[in-house]
Design an enzyme around this catalytic site. Structure first.
Site, short mmCIF file in Angstrom:
data_model
loop_
_atom_site.label_atom_id
_atom_site.label_comp_id
_atom_site.label_asym_id
_atom_site.label_seq_id
_atom_site.Cartn_x
_atom_site.Cartn_y
_atom_site.Cartn_z
N HIS A 140 66.23 126.88 68.01
CA HIS A 140 66.56 127.31 66.65
C HIS A 140 66.92 126.11 65.78
CE1 HIS A 140 69.55 129.49 63.85
NE2 HIS A 140 68.33 129.86 63.48
N HIS A 153 67.36 124.82 55.91
CA HIS A 153 67.74 126.22 56.08
C HIS A 153 68.30 126.87 54.83
CE1 HIS A 153 70.44 129.58 57.13
NE2 HIS A 153 69.48 129.89 57.98
#
Length: 274
Positions: free
Chosen positions: A32, A73
């Site tokens: 991730h 992100h």
């Protein structure tokens, strides 16, 4: 510091007993935002270290105001760089001036917010076997689907990449740009009828789920050639979840702890001594 040195640093920082090449039959482990326990998230060192250790990767994509694709992100650069501002309102040149590594550790000072093309180049150069790339669509800027497809075509990554997190309209634009670009349906609910309905959706080459599908549901997905990716308690070290997903034959797991998971499974199948 060069990328090669940063990559080496990340691999050295990861305990040697956790090195992994994904075992056949086990779920694919998606690191991730890269190897986030050892390097700043969504940076080239983070992805390079994951790939060097045989892992697949999940990453996040935005488009700058001058239509360049960057990997970060948050909607703003505030948390992971040394400045402030909204990604979609900044130019690539403005974003490239930022330090995206020092917040994590001073040794990563100077690490940049990478472009999506830089990540694709890195994958081509360093993958020993094809890695899976899970492309999380954060903000759907005009033309972003076509721009992503152009890069995927350039680096011939259709077999390795799928996009998730986007709306149905965005998935349709991906398919219009190139039908080979795999798109995903997102499921929060474990209701069997919703899972079955998602499997029949023509935009669901993959399912991104927040629950562990049953073994029967996974068999149904396999018969239809659909992949199912689990994103449950991503930031937590949860062997119980990993083991249940593995037993039910989920295709892949997105986690902040891919090396720990891999080592857990390897020790679980290792012959016991006397």
């Amino acid at each position: 510091m060069s990328l090669n040195m940063l990559m080496l640093m990340c691999v050295i920082a990861a305990p040697s007993e956790t090195e992994t090449n994904e075992s056949p039959g086990d779920p694919i482990l998606l690191a991730h935002r890269g190897l986030v326990q050892h390097a700043p998230e969504n940076t080239l060192p983070s992805f390079a270290a994951a790939i060097a250790l045989g892992l697949s990767i999940e990453l996040d994509v935005y488009q700058t105001s001058d239509e360049h694709l960057v990997v970060i992100h948050d909607k703003t650069v505030d948390r992971t760089t040394n400045d402030t501002g909204e990604v979609t309102e900044m130019t690539l040149a403005e974003i490239r001036k930022l330090d995206a590594g020092s917040w994590f550790d001073p040794r990563f000072a100077g690490a940049k917010v990478p472009t999506l093309e830089e990540v694709f180049k890195l994958i081509h150069k360093h993958q020993r076997t094809p890695v899976t790339i899970a492309l999380n669509m954060k903000v759907i800027s005009p033309g972003i689907e076509q721009n992503i497809v152009k890069l995927v075509e350039k680096y011939e990554l259709f077999d390795q990449l799928f996009a998730f997190g986007q709306s149905s309209d965005s998935s349709r634009r991906f398919k219009q740009a190139n039908p080979k670009l795999r798109t995903t349906v997102y499921l929060n609910d474990s209701e069997a009828d919703q899972f079955t309905a998602a499997l029949s959706n023509p935009l669901a080459d993959c399912l991104w789920v927040r629950f562990i599908p049953s073994a029967e549901a996974m068999e149904q997905a396999r018969k239809l050639g659909k992949q199912v990716w689990l994103a449950l308690h991503i930031g937590e070290n949860r062997p119980d979840i990993w083991d249940e997903a593995r037993a039910n034959k989920v295709d892949g797991i997105c986690t902040d702890w891919p090396l720990v998971c891999s080592r857990h499974w390897r020790l679980d199948t290792k012959p016991k001594g006397d």
